[in-house]
Design a protein around this motif. Sequence first.
Motif, PDB file in Angstrom:
ATOM      1  N   MET A   1      58.134  30.634  39.661  1.00  0.00           N
ATOM      2  CA  MET A   1      57.937  29.028  39.759  1.00  0.00           C
ATOM      3  C   MET A   1      58.291  28.346  41.109  1.00  0.00           C
ATOM      4  O   MET A   1      57.772  27.406  41.472  1.00  0.00           O
ATOM      5  CB  MET A   1      58.474  28.424  38.620  1.00  0.00           C
ATOM      6  CG  MET A   1      58.073  28.492  37.274  1.00  0.00           C
ATOM      7  SD  MET A   1      56.221  28.637  37.254  1.00  0.00           S
ATOM      8  CE  MET A   1      55.818  26.925  36.715  1.00  0.00           C
TER       9      MET A   1
ATOM     10  N   ARG B   1      48.945  26.913  46.743  1.00  0.00           N
ATOM     11  CA  ARG B   1      47.628  26.787  46.295  1.00  0.00           C
ATOM     12  C   ARG B   1      46.563  27.813  46.792  1.00  0.00           C
ATOM     13  O   ARG B   1      45.577  28.216  46.189  1.00  0.00           O
ATOM     14  CB  ARG B   1      46.741  25.438  46.587  1.00  0.00           C
ATOM     15  CG  ARG B   1      47.438  24.396  45.813  1.00  0.00           C
ATOM     16  CD  ARG B   1      46.275  23.597  44.942  1.00  0.00           C
ATOM     17  NE  ARG B   1      46.924  22.699  44.014  1.00  0.00           N
ATOM     18  CZ  ARG B   1      46.392  22.241  43.014  1.00  0.00           C
ATOM     19  NH1 ARG B   1      44.931  22.436  42.762  1.00  0.00           N
ATOM     20  NH2 ARG B   1      47.049  21.413  42.472  1.00  0.00           N
TER      21      ARG B   1
ATOM     22  N   PHE C   1      54.043  20.690  40.114  1.00  0.00           N
ATOM     23  CA  PHE C   1      53.635  21.465  41.546  1.00  0.00           C
ATOM     24  C   PHE C   1      52.027  21.204  41.509  1.00  0.00           C
ATOM     25  O   PHE C   1      51.619  20.756  42.643  1.00  0.00           O
ATOM     26  CB  PHE C   1      53.673  22.913  41.225  1.00  0.00           C
ATOM     27  CG  PHE C   1      52.919  23.578  42.180  1.00  0.00           C
ATOM     28  CD1 PHE C   1      53.334  23.837  43.424  1.00  0.00           C
ATOM     29  CD2 PHE C   1      51.655  24.373  41.931  1.00  0.00           C
ATOM     30  CE1 PHE C   1      52.369  24.594  44.657  1.00  0.00           C
ATOM     31  CE2 PHE C   1      51.099  24.896  42.690  1.00  0.00           C
ATOM     32  CZ  PHE C   1      51.218  25.036  43.989  1.00  0.00           C
ATOM     33  N   ASP C   2      51.469  21.081  40.351  1.00  0.00           N
ATOM     34  CA  ASP C   2      50.159  20.690  40.233  1.00  0.00           C
ATOM     35  C   ASP C   2      49.580  19.330  40.815  1.00  0.00           C
ATOM     36  O   ASP C   2      48.875  19.249  41.639  1.00  0.00           O
ATOM     37  CB  ASP C   2      49.588  20.773  38.939  1.00  0.00           C
ATOM     38  CG  ASP C   2      47.941  20.950  38.573  1.00  0.00           C
ATOM     39  OD1 ASP C   2      47.233  21.090  39.948  1.00  0.00           O
ATOM     40  OD2 ASP C   2      47.406  20.890  37.729  1.00  0.00           O
TER      41      ASP C   2
ATOM     42  N   THR D   1      50.612  18.899  44.544  1.00  0.00           N
ATOM     43  CA  THR D   1      49.448  19.627  45.682  1.00  0.00           C
ATOM     44  C   THR D   1      47.966  19.131  45.369  1.00  0.00           C
ATOM     45  O   THR D   1      47.122  19.809  45.982  1.00  0.00           O
ATOM     46  CB  THR D   1      49.306  21.063  45.664  1.00  0.00           C
ATOM     47  OG1 THR D   1      49.277  21.376  44.203  1.00  0.00           O
ATOM     48  CG2 THR D   1      50.826  21.737  46.218  1.00  0.00           C
TER      49      THR D   1
ATOM     50  N   ASP E   1      58.487  19.063  33.911  1.00  0.00           N
ATOM     51  CA  ASP E   1      57.784  20.327  33.901  1.00  0.00           C
ATOM     52  C   ASP E   1      57.533  20.681  35.347  1.00  0.00           C
ATOM     53  O   ASP E   1      56.715  19.898  36.155  1.00  0.00           O
ATOM     54  CB  ASP E   1      56.375  20.030  33.029  1.00  0.00           C
ATOM     55  CG  ASP E   1      55.822  21.225  32.695  1.00  0.00           C
ATOM     56  OD1 ASP E   1      55.839  22.237  33.623  1.00  0.00           O
ATOM     57  OD2 ASP E   1      55.374  21.572  31.489  1.00  0.00           O
ATOM     58  N   GLU E   2      58.039  21.867  35.578  1.00  0.00           N
ATOM     59  CA  GLU E   2      57.631  22.289  37.126  1.00  0.00           C
ATOM     60  C   GLU E   2      56.328  22.524  37.444  1.00  0.00           C
ATOM     61  O   GLU E   2      55.792  22.208  38.423  1.00  0.00           O
ATOM     62  CB  GLU E   2      58.370  23.749  37.367  1.00  0.00           C
ATOM     63  CG  GLU E   2      59.717  23.691  37.543  1.00  0.00           C
ATOM     64  CD  GLU E   2      60.375  25.071  37.715  1.00  0.00           C
ATOM     65  OE1 GLU E   2      59.841  25.959  37.826  1.00  0.00           O
ATOM     66  OE2 GLU E   2      61.828  25.136  37.879  1.00  0.00           O
ATOM     67  N   GLU E   3      55.584  23.033  36.674  1.00  0.00           N
ATOM     68  CA  GLU E   3      54.004  23.572  36.830  1.00  0.00           C
ATOM     69  C   GLU E   3      53.455  22.221  36.966  1.00  0.00           C
ATOM     70  O   GLU E   3      52.568  22.329  38.094  1.00  0.00           O
ATOM     71  CB  GLU E   3      53.476  24.288  35.500  1.00  0.00           C
ATOM     72  CG  GLU E   3      52.034  24.830  35.978  1.00  0.00           C
ATOM     73  CD  GLU E   3      51.757  25.757  34.920  1.00  0.00           C
ATOM     74  OE1 GLU E   3      52.376  26.155  33.752  1.00  0.00           O
ATOM     75  OE2 GLU E   3      50.544  25.942  34.909  1.00  0.00           O
ATOM     76  N   VAL E   4      53.398  21.054  36.406  1.00  0.00           N
ATOM     77  CA  VAL E   4      52.710  20.005  36.053  1.00  0.00           C
ATOM     78  C   VAL E   4      53.197  19.392  37.581  1.00  0.00           C
ATOM     79  O   VAL E   4      52.287  18.633  38.587  1.00  0.00           O
ATOM     80  CB  VAL E   4      52.828  19.258  35.159  1.00  0.00           C
ATOM     81  CG1 VAL E   4      52.188  17.920  35.342  1.00  0.00           C
ATOM     82  CG2 VAL E   4      52.079  19.908  33.906  1.00  0.00           C
TER      83      VAL E   4
END
Lengths: 351, 382
Positions: free
Chosen positions: B35, B40, A125-126, A129, A120-123
């Motif tokens: 994506m 942030r 990334f989360d 960062t 999962d890209e979003e997780v």
Amino acid sequence: MDFQGDACTKTEAKKGAKTKKQKRMNECKDVEAETSVQADSVEEEAAFPPNFSVSEIKNKQRRHFMFMKLKQEKRKRKLELKKKRKKEREALGDKAPPKEVPKTIENQRIYDETTVNPEDEEVAFDEGTDEFSSYFNRLTNPKVLITTSDRPRGRTVRFCEQLSTAVPDSHVYYRRGLALKRVIPQCISRGFTFLIVINEDRKVPNGMVLCHLPNGPTAHFKVSSVRLRKEMKRRGKDPTEHSPEVILNNFTTRLGHSIGRMFAALFPHDPQFIGRQVATFHNQRDFIFFRFHRYIFKNEKKVGIQELGPRFTLKLRSLQKGTFDSKYGEYEWVHKVSLWALHARILQCLI
Amino acid sequence: MASKSQSCSIWVGSETGILKGVSLSKQQAFNFCEMSCLSRDQEVCVLEWGDPLESEVLVGCANGTVKAFSTEKGIFTESKECGDATQGKFTGLAMMDGSLVTCAESGILKVWKEGCTDTIEINVGNGVCRMRQNPSRRSQVATGGKENPLKVWDLERPDKAIFTAKNVKNDWLDLRVPVWVRDIGFIPDSDKIVTCTGYHQMRVYDPSSPQRRPVLEAEFGEYPLTALSLPASQGTVVVGNTHGQLAVLDLRKGLVRGCLKGLAGGVRGLQCHPTLPLVASCGLDRFLRVHSLEDRSLLHKVYLKSRLNCVLLSSRNLELSGADLSGEVEEVKQEGEEDGETDEVWDAMETVTDKTNKRATEKAAEENAVKGPKKRRKVAKK
């Protein structure tokens, strides 16, 4: 009722006593009398109403006896069924249907939709960062301050000392009645990356606040089943100062990942394998078990381990964003008793 | 992309800078962002409708840009620099006949006229937590924050606030009560304004009266209240706090009407549907939840993978697509008809004194009595 019960004992006798208790009861009876009533007793048994339950019997002894009998019968039937099935399987040979998977608590767990998919890209990334990213990008080295609630007593003090031997580069300080909100800025200025506060209740450590510095998050755990080094059976010699390997088990959900990353960030990046020490955080049904071992390869196949201690169990109470601020801080997750889960008797795990 | 965005009825802004659209009829959520270029500092702070037709969503990012997202085309159409990161995050966005109103944490409220480079700038004071527009009078905005009391501004006369709240009286130790306005709401069909504070109070102000202190104060829980929203049915307000407790408070006495359960983490965004008894909440636990305000049950729960900052509901029917909507209307109608029928039966019934007929009428009456109240209750609920 009494009469019925009597009849039952006789049927029992007819069937042939199996347990000692029944034997004892039968001893007092006349064998001839038994045989004479045999026919009658069969009829009596048939006279039970179809939905007759043992709990309706009012005489306690009789009820108990009947209940024992019922259980025995049940077990007998079960064994017979088992035997029958086994025979069938043997008869069928290779064509036998596959065995059913037994129900266990682990496989009854309901699926959690927050379980992290590694692609999962979003997780990603989360997580890439978040507050721990500086550690995982190897920009910072962990430095841990361990302190307690005010005026710690025997066990808690020893627990802190032993914890500091398990976590490299950790320093135990006496709390001196200072407020955590005043301790935190000082820690940050001195380059600490973690603050661990052990809470104590009636001389027993019962809580742990794990605060990542400089900007959170803060986790609050319940601590239970603390076993210190001295109370451990077959423990090894005291741990060395080598940085241990870390094993994190079953931290699968999004919340679990956050907690797992937190534990990982407590220990230095590169374990010194020469020390042969392992710290394990094993999550099972939301309880996190900490164990500290030393291993040795006896030969190519066999590995020996010995526990070094301390051992304890953690349960997450809350995860708060930012450094410790229980009054005005924003909570990412708070433990709440789910009545729905209790009523439905389902296993809902959150980590 | 376009078909996706058209089906979405709830828009959610996340901490990772992703605008998310949720379609409850399809039970799906979509990310409207590339994506590859996530960062942030694009964190979504506020969401607001760009026009009354709800074809455009304005997204206020933490780095000071306001982006316009077209719900019909499903793409970002415009981007505008409305300040920079030094001024703090956006605390409110509003559209006032074609001009954009922005407010940042540092207290700089700006009105950006369309096609014009010069702006009207108002300093509303430091530490602003929220800026809200009066939905019935669009030129009015209210601001408030930490040690910054509630102020109402008329943007046509921006020199002075038209209403400044006065702090409540000192407490029983004669100490000053601290001020921390976390969220503001204009009560429809009246001049009153409701605020919630970081010290877990809910306060109602009435600018039309000479009193500048709150006319009603109530407390809820023991943790800071972070968001509030006014539901379609009047007389109540929904508030949420940092521990994930949501409650419906009564605006007449400030009592708790009921709690909405199921939240695991702090509330960041809260919005009630403008016509239906629904409330959507999102927050740090990464879930979007839709509760019914009638029976306070959890209707929908969607996992959206990032911490969520704000939520925006469209005014059309949320969870029902066209077909479902008509279905429910029919149901209501049917019930109404049945109810009418029973009434007719009652009306048509004669008062019979005959002994022979008595039993039959009694039976009929009983049946009606059994049916009648149930139906009525249902209708009353609707």
